[in-house]
Scaffold this active site. Structure first.
Site, PDB file in Angstrom:
ATOM      1  N   HIS A  60       5.986  21.084   0.874  1.00 57.07           N
ATOM      2  CA  HIS A  60       6.081  21.692  -0.458  1.00 57.07           C
ATOM      3  C   HIS A  60       5.064  21.083  -1.419  1.00 57.07           C
ATOM      4  O   HIS A  60       5.135  21.288  -2.620  1.00 57.07           O
ATOM      5  CB  HIS A  60       7.511  21.557  -0.985  1.00 57.07           C
ATOM      6  CG  HIS A  60       8.497  22.245  -0.087  1.00 57.07           C
ATOM      7  ND1 HIS A  60       9.038  23.474  -0.371  1.00 57.07           N
ATOM      8  CD2 HIS A  60       9.004  21.894   1.125  1.00 57.07           C
ATOM      9  CE1 HIS A  60       9.845  23.846   0.622  1.00 57.07           C
ATOM     10  NE2 HIS A  60       9.830  22.902   1.535  1.00 57.07           N
ATOM     11  N   LYS A  92     -11.108  -9.195  -2.770  1.00 60.29           N
ATOM     12  CA  LYS A  92     -10.527 -10.516  -3.030  1.00 60.29           C
ATOM     13  C   LYS A  92     -11.514 -11.376  -3.819  1.00 60.29           C
ATOM     14  O   LYS A  92     -11.138 -12.063  -4.766  1.00 60.29           O
ATOM     15  CB  LYS A  92     -10.178 -11.216  -1.714  1.00 60.29           C
ATOM     16  CG  LYS A  92      -8.973 -10.624  -1.011  1.00 60.29           C
ATOM     17  CD  LYS A  92      -8.596 -11.479   0.180  1.00 60.29           C
ATOM     18  CE  LYS A  92      -7.529 -10.797   1.023  1.00 60.29           C
ATOM     19  NZ  LYS A  92      -7.306 -11.461   2.301  1.00 60.29           N
ATOM     20  N   GLU A 148      -7.735  -0.084   9.286  1.00 60.26           N
ATOM     21  CA  GLU A 148      -8.412  -1.383   9.301  1.00 60.26           C
ATOM     22  C   GLU A 148      -9.182  -1.612  10.601  1.00 60.26           C
ATOM     23  O   GLU A 148     -10.154  -2.355  10.621  1.00 60.26           O
ATOM     24  CB  GLU A 148      -7.383  -2.517   9.133  1.00 60.26           C
ATOM     25  CG  GLU A 148      -7.217  -2.987   7.710  1.00 60.26           C
ATOM     26  CD  GLU A 148      -6.371  -4.253   7.575  1.00 60.26           C
ATOM     27  OE1 GLU A 148      -5.791  -4.716   8.569  1.00 60.26           O
ATOM     28  OE2 GLU A 148      -6.281  -4.770   6.457  1.00 60.26           O
TER      29      GLU A 148
HETATM   30  O1  PA5 Z   1      -4.447  -7.019   8.886  1.00 60.44           O
HETATM   31  C1  PA5 Z   1      -4.736  -7.935   8.154  1.00 60.44           C
HETATM   32  O2  PA5 Z   1      -5.356  -8.913   8.552  1.00 60.44           O
HETATM   33  C2  PA5 Z   1      -4.307  -7.938   6.695  1.00 60.44           C
HETATM   34  O3  PA5 Z   1      -3.626  -6.799   6.352  1.00 60.44           O
HETATM   35  C3  PA5 Z   1      -3.412  -9.137   6.480  1.00 60.44           C
HETATM   36  O4  PA5 Z   1      -2.306  -9.004   7.342  1.00 60.44           O
HETATM   37  C4  PA5 Z   1      -2.958  -9.249   5.044  1.00 60.44           C
HETATM   38  O5  PA5 Z   1      -4.066  -9.339   4.216  1.00 60.44           O
HETATM   39  C5  PA5 Z   1      -2.075 -10.456   4.880  1.00 60.44           C
HETATM   40  O6  PA5 Z   1      -2.731 -11.596   5.303  1.00 60.44           O
HETATM   41  P1  PA5 Z   1      -1.974 -12.958   5.520  1.00 60.44           P
HETATM   42  O7  PA5 Z   1      -1.026 -12.787   6.643  1.00 60.44           O
HETATM   43  O8  PA5 Z   1      -3.048 -13.942   5.849  1.00 60.44           O
HETATM   44  O9  PA5 Z   1      -1.278 -13.300   4.229  1.00 60.44           O
END
Ligand code: PA5
Length: 424
Positions: free
Chosen positions: A298, A413, A277
């Site tokens: 394996h 989303k 990310e």
């Molecule tokens: O790193 C990130 O921002 C995402 O992985 C969020 O942590 C994830 O989408 C969960 O988001 P939230 O904490 O707003 O529910």
């Protein structure tokens, strides 16, 4: 924690990047780098909210004393930190209470139904974790388990058993927790999900698992001290950050994190989120993948040894295992395994690692960065995580990319909301 580049087959000298690293380091320290609104994690080893920390310790103790099951409801950065920490430090079958069950990290109806069935008749606590307070996966599971807890224990008792970790001011979860009188903990404004494990996001479940969160903070403080100077002769996080860029220059676009403990598999999942990310933007970045050896030798071992040469490995090992045993002798020796009798099983694992590194590097020509942790204690855990935070931020800034946002996550989303008919 140690790192070695002896088998990394680097064609450039790490030290030649000193000037670039100095600039990156200054931009982090002076808070001028890309994404500088999200640098709360940098000074967190010392700047964490001590009052909230004490509340976390207390609530962790309460859950431990009263719960058979703790449901941890969250996804991505609100899930992977806690789970990976708990599994690394306790192993996969700790056999104590509370049993920790992770929910809200997907949309499987089968999983939801089975967890609901599994917790019947047990003393259940629920920690719902969402910074935005609106994440669909988390919200779907939370409504189901909140209803179960209210139906089973009543509204008043539910307010003791449900704990919300969310934004201090905004979001549906914050509003709901206010209305229902749930205990609230804060996801700091300036810390993104994947950098949040040292906040209430990770520390409540970790404390509830009976792990020493003070030791975790001591570990990350030590890493902070050790990584203070940008000097590439000593700063191992920056060495790793630079090595990744050098390997990329050599045409490597996949990094495989290899671990040798099943209890480290989720650490690799956490690491993938951190690097994936943070780095995968603007058509740039190294794709983070993972394997758990020797299991995956394996299956994926063949590809790593002889497949296309786009990848390199970072091998993350633990010097001292949590537990060990002596391999038994057998008088009959029908399985011909007596040659290992009297050896420790961890020694066998270490020999598998040594042989694999040699095979991949010397025969397969696959670069290997070797990272080793002394043990899997809370101190070592805290140290390692802060090391990865610093390495990740630096390596992404070397690419001139913002390490702290995730604009691409929104695309799916929007499509899903449209298909679900979510009101605007
Ligand atoms: O790193 C990130 O921002 C995402 O992985 C969020 O942590 C994830 O989408 C969960 O988001 P939230 O904490 O707003 O529910």
């Amino acid at each position: 924690m140690k790192i070695s580049f002896e088998k990394a087959l680097l064609k450039e000298n790490i030290l030649d990047y000193q000037e670039k690293i100095n600039a990156v380091h200054e931009s982090l320290v002076n808070r001028t780098c890309k994404g500088n609104d999200y640098l709360g994690w940098y000074e967190w080893p010392y700047n964490y909210d001590k009052e909230e920390f004490a509340r976390i310790r207390e609530v962790g103790k309460e859950i431990r004393e009263n719960a058979d099951v703790l449901l941890v409801c969250g996804i991505g950065g609100s899930y992977l930190g806690a789970r990976s920490a708990i599994e690394m430090m306790k192993g996969l079958y700790p056999g104590d209470k509370p049993e920790i069950i992770y929910t809200g990290n997907g949309l499987s109806s089968t999983y939801l139904c089975q967890v609901l069935e599994h917790i019947k008749g047990k003393s259940v606590y629920l920690n719902v974790i969402s910074k935005s307070g609106t994440t669909t996966e988390t919200a779907v599971a939370f409504r189901v388990f909140q209803k179960y807890i209210v139906d089973t224990f009543g509204e008043e008792e539910a307010a003791r058993r449900i704990i919300a970790t969310t934004d201090k001011a905004r979001g549906a979860l914050k509003h709901l927790a206010d209305v229902k009188g749930y205990r609230e903990f804060v996801v700091p404004d300036d810390i993104g999900g994947r950098y949040s494990v040292f906040s209430a996001v990770g520390l409540i479940p970790i404390a509830a698992a009976g792990l020493d969160i003070d030791e975790i903070m001591r570990g990350c403080q030590k890493a902070y001290e050790d990584l203070k100077s940008p000097d590439l002769n000593t700063n191992i996080a920056y060495q790793y950050a630079v090595a990744r860029r050098i390997l990329e220059n050599q045409g490597k676009c996949i990094e495989v994190l290899a671990t040798y403990e099943p209890s480290m598999t989720m650490i690799a999942e956490w690491w993938k989120q951190l690097f994936g990310e943070s780095e995968g933007k603007e058509g740039k970045g190294i794709y983070p993948a993972s394997v758990t050896f020797s299991t995956d030798l394996h299956s994926m071992g063949q590809f790593i040894q002889e497949g296309s040469k786009y990848l390199y490995e970072t091998v993350l090992t633990v010097e001292k295992p949590m537990l060990d045993m002596t391999f038994p002798a057998d008088e009959e020796n029908l399985d011909n395994m007596n040659y290992l009798a009297g050896k420790n099983v961890d020694w066998i694992n270490k020999m598998a690692c040594e042989g694999t590194v040699a095979a991949h590097v010397e025969t397969g020509n696959v670069p290997n960065i070797l990272v080793s942790l002394e043990d899997n204690t809370p101190f070592s855990y805290g140290y390692m995580i802060y090391f990865f935070f610093r390495a990740c931020a630096a390596t992404v800034l070397l690419l001139d990319v913002n390490p702290f946002n995730q604009p691409g996550v929104e695309v799916y989303k929007k499509n899903m909301f449209k298909l679900l008919g979510k009101p605007q």
